[in-house]
Enzyme design. Structure first.
Site, PDB file in Angstrom:
ATOM      1  CG  ASP A  43       9.538   1.222   6.922  1.00 60.54           C
ATOM      2  OD1 ASP A  43       9.111   0.403   6.638  1.00 60.54           O
ATOM      3  OD2 ASP A  43       8.474   1.902   7.693  1.00 60.54           O
ATOM      4  CG  HIS A 267       6.088  -1.945   6.988  1.00 58.92           C
ATOM      5  ND1 HIS A 267       6.547  -0.142   6.876  1.00 58.92           N
ATOM      6  CD2 HIS A 267       5.260  -1.736   6.892  1.00 58.92           C
ATOM      7  CE1 HIS A 267       5.907  -0.075   7.903  1.00 58.92           C
ATOM      8  NE2 HIS A 267       4.739  -0.641   8.015  1.00 58.92           N
ATOM      9  CB  SER A 458       3.085   1.980   9.503  1.00 59.89           C
ATOM     10  OG  SER A 458       4.125   1.078  10.849  1.00 59.89           O
TER      11      SER A 458
END
Length: 811
Positions: A43, A267, A458
């Site tokens: 990520d 994220h 996600s």
């Protein structure tokens, strides 16, 4: 007022676990909470200082390794110097004072240099830039600017009564005005290259140690001395001064490369928190597998707006394989990153992914993408050359709607409108299972927030990754073997499939952890647990069957067993493998043989798909293969079949359009229209009208128009727009299309847009093409017009294109 209402907040729905059976599983097996399992997060980086990411349930460090595989944080430290009087000269030219307590047996120091802004993500760079501008520029500049403006104002006031200014006064006024103008120009052109930091690296006889000169004065004693994070997970600090932006170090190439690891965005931390966060004081905030450990592998390149690169992804996979070879096992990979693919079943990256799974036995879980609601919008991965990867779609429950999204009403559980739909471009289902696709959980401290709501596939993928960590944790503690193939098949077989959910969005259904664990325990001794079945349809090697049109199609389907770590297993296992399969398909328009005897070789059978009697639209089914001896363990492989039955267009129509009238749209209602676009067409117009009898007068909608062609990404011919529709207003939309290709027009009411609306909508084609495919234009003034022929009869053409040299094309 009932006081219980004021205190009864559904905190358990902020990071949902009930929907997939996680809460019941942990209540039944409290020690099967992920302990002993390592999840690699591919990520944008994981912040080890974020809430819930410090320790596991059994007291071990939560984040045990951090690497920036993009190379954005690499610093050249090949320059070696020796101190004189405990001082060295950094590459910036500053004198760096070495603290006397440092232990360096060799007396050699490696030095490097880097601009601070190169190491910060956009959020931090903007914040630091703003602070520096206020401190270093605006205070003095505004003072001087105000003084000059005051001087000019006073001078104008003094001269206000003069009929004519003297030459000397004019020069003074011009001078004062120029000063103000110059200060304005300087403020607009202000540029800050940012601070530059020196880096010092040395070996203390046991390990590497490094320091970043955040003082910018060479005062290394005031800076934090760190060791490699992979050796000491507590070795991290923050920069710039007074900012909570976490960084750590790794050393490569015998000290010639110093790698600085930060977070390219929030994220990755959010993803890791869903999978495995642990809050000792408040279990309701825990991630799915609070006992699991995390390895952060950054594939988002900070220099490219956090986009992943092939180089970063390759490095991340090499790191996983290296760890596995060194007995530092990684059990699960979560990749909530991905792009659309032009080549579904080829590519070196796909081969590397297969190697990670097939050779090292890692379970790879990936988000399906957020490009829905049109079909064929699965990202890569899971769209690679095999169906090895577990693709995840995003699901939302009524409890999530009220707790996370503060909706005033609950609506039935569903897949999110924007969740990508299968099949993949080469026919595979794409989505294995679906899971909750939203959560409020931890984000990095630099965001100055404790937690945040993010949604997407996600967020659904780490839910499945955490759930798989629970399963593996339980299997390891019971001494039960497993393989990535067995786990993937188990998730498919035990998922909860609901007809009311979109067939192409939910995969095999909603993940069910308890059922999956029971199934793994019951069937782990079967001979096919360490085998996957490679599917190849027709000569193209596609993973599934896609039929476009109305015809009868025969497809050769090849099935070949692939053994886990096939090069190192006992040859006798391959020799003894023999299984009798029963082939099943629920669709009456698919005709297949009933049996297939399979051994360690490639076997082929023919499937006939008769789409002639199917109604217009999209139809999906699958061929499932069961072991005749033990059918209860579920299908050993599935072959996805998708039929697109398009409307055909008659170019002789006076008004070439498709109309849908009195269509009722509730929350997440999706209507698809498939049309074979005539060759002559180049544009399409879509018009939506709210009827007066509609219960709601406005609503949020998605229009998604897509055309797919071989070797082309679904983004190549795509129109996607989220818009608001209001009562008594028509909403016209225009977009280009490609003639000779099937167009999917999908209109969907957003999942959270409450109430029902009744609509009329229509599609109008238009287009004209030049009489010749190519025109060569020179600088000579010879060409003033080009003939354009309308492909659709009786069409009114209004066309006025401006070419170079002011030549206008008229019709």
């Amino acid at each position: 007022m009932n006081s219980s209402i004021l205190t009864d907040f559904p905190v358990e729905a902020l990071l949902p676990k009930k929907e997939t059976g996680v809460l019941n599983f942990l209540s039944k097996y409290p020690t099967y909470d992920g302990r002993g399992v390592v999840i690699a997060i591919f990520d944008s980086g994981v912040d080890p200082n974020a809430a819930g990411l410090q320790i596991t349930t059994d007291g071990k460090p939560k984040v045990i390794e951090r690497y920036d595989c993009s190379g954005a944080g690499d610093i050249d430290t090949s320059t070696v110097v020796k101190p004189i009087n405990n001082e060295i000269k950094g590459l910036s030219g500053r004198i760096l004072k070495i603290p006397t307590e440092w232990k360096n047996p060799t007396g050699e120091y490696r030095i490097g240099i880097r601009n601070c802004y190169d190491l910060l993500n956009k959020c931090m760079k903007d914040r630091v830039h703003k602070k520096r501008k206020e401190k270093l520029w605006e205070t003095s500049h505004k003072t001087i600017y105000a003084k000059c403006c005051k001087t000019l104002q006073d001078f104008n006031k003094q001269c206000s009564n003069k009929k004519e200014l003297l030459r000397e006064d004019k020069l003074k006024k011009e001078e004062f005005e120029s000063q103000v103008d110059i200060l304005n120009t300087m403020d607009k052109k202000y540029y800050d290259p940012g601070p530059v930091y020196d880096f010092v690296l040395f070996h203390d006889g046991n390990q590497w140690q490094a320091v970043m000169d955040t003082s910018e004065k060479g005062n290394l004693e005031a800076c934090t001395l760190l060791t490699e994070f992979s050796l000491d997970p507590c070795s991290y600090s923050t920069f710039p001064p007074e900012e909570p932006f976490t960084y750590s170090f790794n050393v490569h190439d015998d000290g010639n490369i110093l790698e600085i690891v930060t977070c390219a965005s929030s994220h990755g931390t959010h993803v890791a928190s869903i999978a495995a966060a642990y809050f000792p004081q408040d279990s309701s905030k825990n991630g799915i597998a609070p006992g699991a450990q995390i390895i952060s592998l950054t594939i988002g390149d900070n220099r490219l707006g956090t986009m992943e690169t092939g180089t970063a992804l390759s490095r991340a996979m090499i790191r996983v394989m290296k760890n596995c070879r060194n007995k530092k096992e990684i059990h699960v990979i979560n990749m909530s990153y991905g792009e659309m693919s032009n080549f579904s079943n080829t590519g070196r990256l796909g081969e590397l992914m297969n190697e990670v799974i097939d050779k090292y036995g890692v379970v790879w879980i990936s988000s399906g993408g957020n490009r829905g609601p049109a079909l064929f919008t699965i990202g890569t991965p899971p769209d690679i050359s095999t169906n090895n990867i577990i693709g995840v779609g995003a699901f939302v429950s009524p409890e999530m709607m009220t707790a996370e999204y503060s909706m005033r009403e609950k609506v039935p559980a569903t897949c999110y409108s924007w969740s990508s739909r299968g099949p993949t471009l080469d026919g595979d289902r794409g989505i294995t299972v679906c899971a909750p696709g939203g959560a409020i959980t931890s984000v990095p401290n630099y965001t100055l927030k404790n937690s945040e709501l993010l949604n997407g596939t996600s967020m659904a993928a780490p839910h499945v990754s955490g759930a798989v960590a629970l399963l593996i944790s339980g299997l390891l503690q019971q001494g039960v073997p497993y393989s990535p193939y067995f786990i993937k098949r188990t998730l498919e077989h035990t998922a909860f499939f609901k007809e009311s959910y979109d067939y192409f969005a939910q995969g095999c259904g909603l993940l069910q952890v308890e059922k999956a664990f029971d199934h793994l325990l019951e069937y782990h001794r079967e001979k096919d647990c360490n085998i996957r079945f490679h599917i190849s349809c027709s000569s193209t090697g596609a993973k599934g069957i896609i039929i476009r049109g109305s015809n009868i199609t025969d497809t050769n389907i090849s099935v070949e067993p692939v053994f886990l770590n096939k090069d190192e297993i006992d040859p006798q296992i391959k020799i003894d493998f023999n299984i009798n399969l029963v082939l099943v398909c629920d669709a009456t328009w698919v005709h297949i043989p009933q049996y297939l005897a399979l051994m360690n070789t490639n076997r082929t059978f023919i499937a006939r798909v008769d789409s002639t009697g199917l109604p217009f639209g999209a139809h999906g089914t699958s061929i499932r293969a069961y072991d005749a001896a033990v059918p209860g363990k579920g299908p050993l492989f599935r072959v996805q079949i998708t039929v697109i039955k398009p409307h055909t267009h008659d170019t002789a129509l006076l008004k070439p359009q498709f109309e849908c009238k009195d269509i009722i749209f509730g929350p997440n209602t999706i209507r698809r229209l498939f049309i074979k676009v005539p060759d002559e067409v180049t544009w399409a117009g879509f018009n939506v009208e709210v009827l007066p009898t509609s219960k709601e007068k406005s609503g949020r909608f998605i229009i998604h128009c897509l055309q797919t062609k071989p070797r082309k990404s679904c983004r190549t011919f795509e129109f996607h727009k989220i818009f608001q529709i209001f009562d008594r207003n028509e909403t016209p939309l225009v977009f280009p299309v490609k003639g000779g290709t099937i167009l999917e027009v999908t209109l969907a009411k957003f999942w959270s847009s409450l109430g029902e609306m009744k609509l009329n909508y229509s599609l109008l084609f238009a287009g004209c093409r030049p009489t010749q495919p190519e025109f060569i234009m020179h600088h000579a003034d010879g060409l003033y017009s080009i003939d354009l022929n309308p492909g659709l009869q009786t069409e009114e053409i209004q066309f006025n294109a401006q070419l170079k040299n002011n030549v206008t094309v008229l019709k």
